[in-house]
Enzyme design. Structure first.
Site: not given
Ligand code: CP
Length: 359
Positions: A54, A82, A103
């Site tokens: 991703t 922190k 993420r």
């Molecule tokens: N499919 C997927 O989210 O893979 P990664 O965790 O490697 O980003």
């Protein structure tokens, strides 16, 4: 703040998705036309959780559009270590970048990110909640294989409880006509109740089983998933369930000649490498589709810079905490509860879609 984000797959209407597939096809067929589309623009990738596909496919997509990339791939190397909140980080990062992919391990973090950023935000996975760019990848792969997204029978196998790619893809497929679902999981990893209710409310056909072999012959798509060790609070449960499903050559003989096998990757042991040369295996093709569709998404979100953002909550006079211990509202200060109603009228947390206590 006028801009669009991709926090949930339903942020894009079916017409907007069609336009995205068309743009992706054009990018694939004429990559040179797009090689300078993002000149002088920056993508920030803020990855608080590990990733290979991703993060690098967003970065690769931006570079192929002529743009640049900044960011971090480990929260420990950022000021999150922190105590900086997601909200503050986003206010800062929108001074540096033109678009942000995030993420995070906490569910609802992507909504907090979008609400606090002046530039478009892409949810690259928020805990076990959702992963809409993987869903774009999956839909684009299905469309390439079948030429349609309706009239399909899809089996999800493995970790349906924690698998955010499963959750987002179900939400997406429910919007297409005559899609039926087979949920293949042990009791401990069954689909969360809220999602099951969404399928029932949508009137889609839905079967639960623990047996992959029984389900296989009827499927157009088998969507395999990894059992997600990192989401278990009790690792002895993970150890007991690991290896429950292994797709191998023998099982593939039971499947239709035109069935496809998808997997968001990474795989652990749930698909034997001895099936990799079977033409029905599509997970490495999925990765390529992911890079193309992310190029289209980045371009599309940047071009929608003056649009009204999507409102993700309703003005509901309510009180009560989210029942999900992994929801960001329990972990970061300064977040006001926000509510919405499910299709059957239950009060939900707008951040993570879980139920509100005492409702
Ligand atoms: N499919 C997927 O989210 O893979 P990664 O965790 O490697 O980003």
């Amino acid at each position: 703040m006028y801009k669009r984000d991709l926090v949930s797959i339903t942020d894009y209407s079916l017409d907007e998705l069609e336009a995205l597939w068309t743009l992706a096809d054009d990018i694939e067929n004429h990559p040179r036309r797009y090689k300078s589309s993002c000149n002088n623009l920056k993508l920030a990738t803020l990855f608080y959780e590990p990733s290979t596909r991703t993060r690098l496919s967003h970065e690769s997509a931006m570079i192929e559009l002529g743009g640049n990339v900044i960011g971090f791939s480990d929260a420990k190397a950022s000021s999150a270590s922190k105590g900086e909140t997601v909200a503050d980080t986003m206010k800062v990062m929108s001074c540096f970048a033109d678009i942000i992919a995030i993420r995070h391990n906490l569910e609802g973090a992507a909504m907090v990110a979008a609400e606090n950023s002046r530039v478009p935000v892409i949810n690259a996975g928020d805990g076990g909640h959702s992963h809409p760019t993987q869903t774009l990848t999956d839909l684009y792969t299905i469309r390439k294989n079948f030429g349609r997204l309706d009239n399909l029978r899809i089996g999800f196998c493995g970790d349906l409880k924690y698998g955010r790619t499963v959750h987002s893809l179900i939400e997406a497929m429910l919007r297409y006509e005559n899609v039926s679902f087979v949920m293949i999981a042990p009791d401990e990893l069954k689909l969360p109740k809220g999602l099951k209710n969404n399928i029932i409310d949508a009137g889609a056909e839905f079967v639960e089983t623990a047996c992959l072999e029984d389900a296989l012959p009827e499927l157009d798509i088998l969507y395999m998933t990894r059992i997600q060790r990192e989401r278990f609070s009790d690792l002895s449960v993970y150890d007991r369930l690991a290896g429950t499903y292994i797709l191998d050559k023998e099982k593939m003989q039971k499947a239709k000649e035109k069935m496809i096998v998808m997997h968001p990757l990474p795989r652990v042991d749930e698909i034997s490498t001895d099936v990799d040369d079977d033409p029905r295996i599509q997970f490495f093709e999925q990765v390529m589709c992911g890079k193309i569709i992310r190029r289209a998404l980045i371009l599309d979100l940047i071009e929608r810079g003056s649009e009204e953002p999507i409102r993700r909550w309703e003005d509901i006079d309510a009180e009560g905490e989210c029942t999900n211990p992994k929801c960001i509202t329990h972990h970061e200060r300064g977040l006001k509860p926000k509510y919405k109603r499910s299709s059957n009228g239950s009060l939900l947390c707008a951040y993570c879609d879980c139920k509100i206590k005492n409702e």
